[in-house]
Design a protein around this motif. Structure first.
Motif, PDB file in Angstrom:
ATOM      1  N   VAL A   1       5.352  -4.660  10.197  1.00 12.45           N
ATOM      2  CA  VAL A   1       6.032  -4.386   8.926  1.00 12.45           C
ATOM      3  C   VAL A   1       7.362  -5.136   8.851  1.00 12.45           C
ATOM      4  CG1 VAL A   1       4.991  -2.095   8.649  1.00 12.45           C
ATOM      5  CG2 VAL A   1       7.121  -2.336   9.938  1.00 12.45           C
ATOM      6  N   SER A   2       7.844  -5.322   7.611  1.00 12.49           N
ATOM      7  CA  SER A   2       9.166  -5.924   7.411  1.00 12.49           C
ATOM      8  C   SER A   2       9.979  -5.237   6.325  1.00 12.49           C
ATOM      9  CB  SER A   2       9.046  -7.406   7.027  1.00 12.49           C
ATOM     10  OG  SER A   2       8.496  -8.176   8.066  1.00 12.49           O
ATOM     11  N   GLY A   3       9.348  -4.360   5.526  1.00 22.36           N
ATOM     12  CA  GLY A   3      10.024  -3.857   4.335  1.00 22.36           C
ATOM     13  C   GLY A   3      10.004  -2.352   4.186  1.00 22.36           C
ATOM     14  N   THR A   4       9.593  -1.900   2.991  1.00 18.06           N
ATOM     15  CA  THR A   4       9.679  -0.472   2.677  1.00 18.06           C
ATOM     16  C   THR A   4       8.602   0.351   3.383  1.00 18.06           C
ATOM     17  OG1 THR A   4       8.326  -0.776   0.706  1.00 18.06           O
ATOM     18  CG2 THR A   4      10.711  -0.894   0.426  1.00 18.06           C
ATOM     19  N   GLY A   5       7.483  -0.273   3.704  1.00 17.69           N
ATOM     20  CA  GLY A   5       6.461   0.429   4.493  1.00 17.69           C
ATOM     21  C   GLY A   5       5.521   1.304   3.699  1.00 17.69           C
ATOM     22  N   THR A   6       5.268   0.954   2.425  1.00 21.62           N
ATOM     23  CA  THR A   6       4.353   1.790   1.645  1.00 21.62           C
ATOM     24  C   THR A   6       2.925   1.745   2.197  1.00 21.62           C
ATOM     25  OG1 THR A   6       4.020  -0.011   0.046  1.00 21.62           O
ATOM     26  CG2 THR A   6       5.712   1.619  -0.478  1.00 21.62           C
ATOM     27  N   ASN A   7       2.479   0.569   2.630  1.00 20.71           N
ATOM     28  CA  ASN A   7       1.136   0.489   3.218  1.00 20.71           C
ATOM     29  C   ASN A   7       1.086   1.162   4.588  1.00 20.71           C
ATOM     30  OD1 ASN A   7      -1.044  -0.758   1.671  1.00 20.71           O
ATOM     31  ND2 ASN A   7       0.336  -2.496   1.470  1.00 20.71           N
ATOM     32  N   LEU A   8       2.155   1.050   5.374  1.00 23.26           N
ATOM     33  CA  LEU A   8       2.219   1.780   6.639  1.00 23.26           C
ATOM     34  C   LEU A   8       2.111   3.275   6.382  1.00 23.26           C
ATOM     35  CD1 LEU A   8       2.814   2.206   9.681  1.00 23.26           C
ATOM     36  CD2 LEU A   8       5.255   2.096   9.098  1.00 23.26           C
ATOM     37  N   GLN A   9       2.862   3.768   5.399  1.00 23.04           N
ATOM     38  CA  GLN A   9       2.812   5.204   5.080  1.00 23.04           C
ATOM     39  C   GLN A   9       1.407   5.621   4.661  1.00 23.04           C
ATOM     40  OE1 GLN A   9       5.686   7.390   5.332  1.00 23.04           O
ATOM     41  NE2 GLN A   9       3.904   8.750   5.423  1.00 23.04           N
ATOM     42  N   ALA A  10       0.769   4.784   3.847  1.00 22.02           N
ATOM     43  CA  ALA A  10      -0.597   5.091   3.409  1.00 22.02           C
ATOM     44  C   ALA A  10      -1.552   5.177   4.603  1.00 22.02           C
ATOM     45  CB  ALA A  10      -1.076   4.042   2.413  1.00 22.02           C
ATOM     46  N   LEU A  11      -1.385   4.265   5.570  1.00 22.88           N
ATOM     47  CA  LEU A  11      -2.242   4.288   6.764  1.00 22.88           C
ATOM     48  C   LEU A  11      -1.948   5.527   7.622  1.00 22.88           C
ATOM     49  CD1 LEU A  11      -2.144   0.512   7.798  1.00 22.88           C
ATOM     50  CD2 LEU A  11      -4.061   1.740   6.760  1.00 22.88           C
ATOM     51  N   MET A  12      -0.674   5.868   7.772  1.00 21.34           N
ATOM     52  CA  MET A  12      -0.321   7.059   8.547  1.00 21.34           C
ATOM     53  C   MET A  12      -0.862   8.318   7.870  1.00 21.34           C
ATOM     54  SD  MET A  12       3.522   6.298  10.082  1.00 21.34           S
ATOM     55  CE  MET A  12       4.338   6.399   8.472  1.00 21.34           C
ATOM     56  N   ASP A  13      -0.735   8.375   6.546  1.00 24.25           N
ATOM     57  CA  ASP A  13      -1.256   9.532   5.807  1.00 24.25           C
ATOM     58  C   ASP A  13      -2.777   9.617   5.941  1.00 24.25           C
ATOM     59  OD1 ASP A  13       1.325  10.055   5.006  1.00 24.25           O
ATOM     60  OD2 ASP A  13       1.065   9.268   2.965  1.00 24.25           O
ATOM     61  N   TYR A  14      -3.436   8.462   5.836  1.00 22.08           N
ATOM     62  CA  TYR A  14      -4.897   8.443   5.938  1.00 22.08           C
ATOM     63  C   TYR A  14      -5.337   8.923   7.323  1.00 22.08           C
ATOM     64  CZ  TYR A  14      -9.642   6.889   4.933  1.00 22.08           C
ATOM     65  OH  TYR A  14     -11.001   6.852   4.694  1.00 22.08           O
TER      66      TYR A  14
END
Length: 199
Positions: free
Chosen positions: A15-28
């Protein structure tokens, strides 16, 4: 390693930024215990980015160092590689990592690095894909998951989904629509890759 789940493919999210896709993966991962992946390490070239904060709050180990702290990019990636090996990472997942992956990581993880991109590649590669789609006045754009190679968004395509572009949409409007699709497509595609390749 702490927190290891038997039978899961151990992945690292870059990651480099706000992490919206990271959050989506963690939530999933939290909501779907049968998801065949386990996020065991988050890697960032921006130690103070919001994505790093998200990972730390979730209790996921983080490697976060700036490239300029190293003699060169190869040394930086060699340090990342040591961390990946320490956590026994089998698959790298780029989620808003705004840096070209170099030979050190590409050679060690050849055909084991995925990226998600906000367009229907090969259309609109690069960092400004959503803006470029609007400027081109297209009626649809989309989301692509692809393997990473030496080029900019040029690796083999794994999955794509169309996103309609409505007249008068702003960049923020379209980005919101693209993100919604990304957050569905990425975890599903990661699971498919793991199962197809028996990782």
């Amino acid at each position: 390693m702490p927190g290891q789940i038997r039978g899961k493919c151990r992945i690292s999210v870059f990651v480099s930024g706000t992490g919206t896709n990271l959050q989506a993966l963690m939530d999933y991962q939290q909501l779907h215990p049968d998801w065949p992946a386990e996020i065991v390490l988050v890697v960032s070239d921006k130690p103070r980015c919001q994505a790093v904060d998200r990972a730390r709050r979730a209790g996921i180990p983080v490697f976060a160092n700036e490239v300029k702290a190293y003699p060169d990019k190869a040394a930086y990636e060699a340090d990342i590689l040591r961390a990946l090996q320490e956590y026994d990472v089998a698959l790298i997942v780029l989620a808003g990592y705004m840096r070209l992956v170099g030979p050190t990581l590409l050679n060690a993880y050849r055909n084991r690095i995925l990226n998600i991109h906000p367009s229907l590649l090969p259309a609109f590669p690069g960092r400004t894909a959503v803006r470029d789609a609007l400027a081109a006045n297209v009626s649809e754009t989309g989301v692509t998951v692809h393997y990473v190679d030496e080029g900019i968004d040029t690796g083999p395509i794994v999955a794509q989904r169309v996103v309609p572009v409505e007249p008068g949409m702003t960049e923020a409007d379209l980005l919101e629509r693209v993100h919604a699709v990304e957050h569905e497509l990425y975890p599903a595609t990661i699971a498919q890759v793991i199962m197809d390749r028996q990782m």
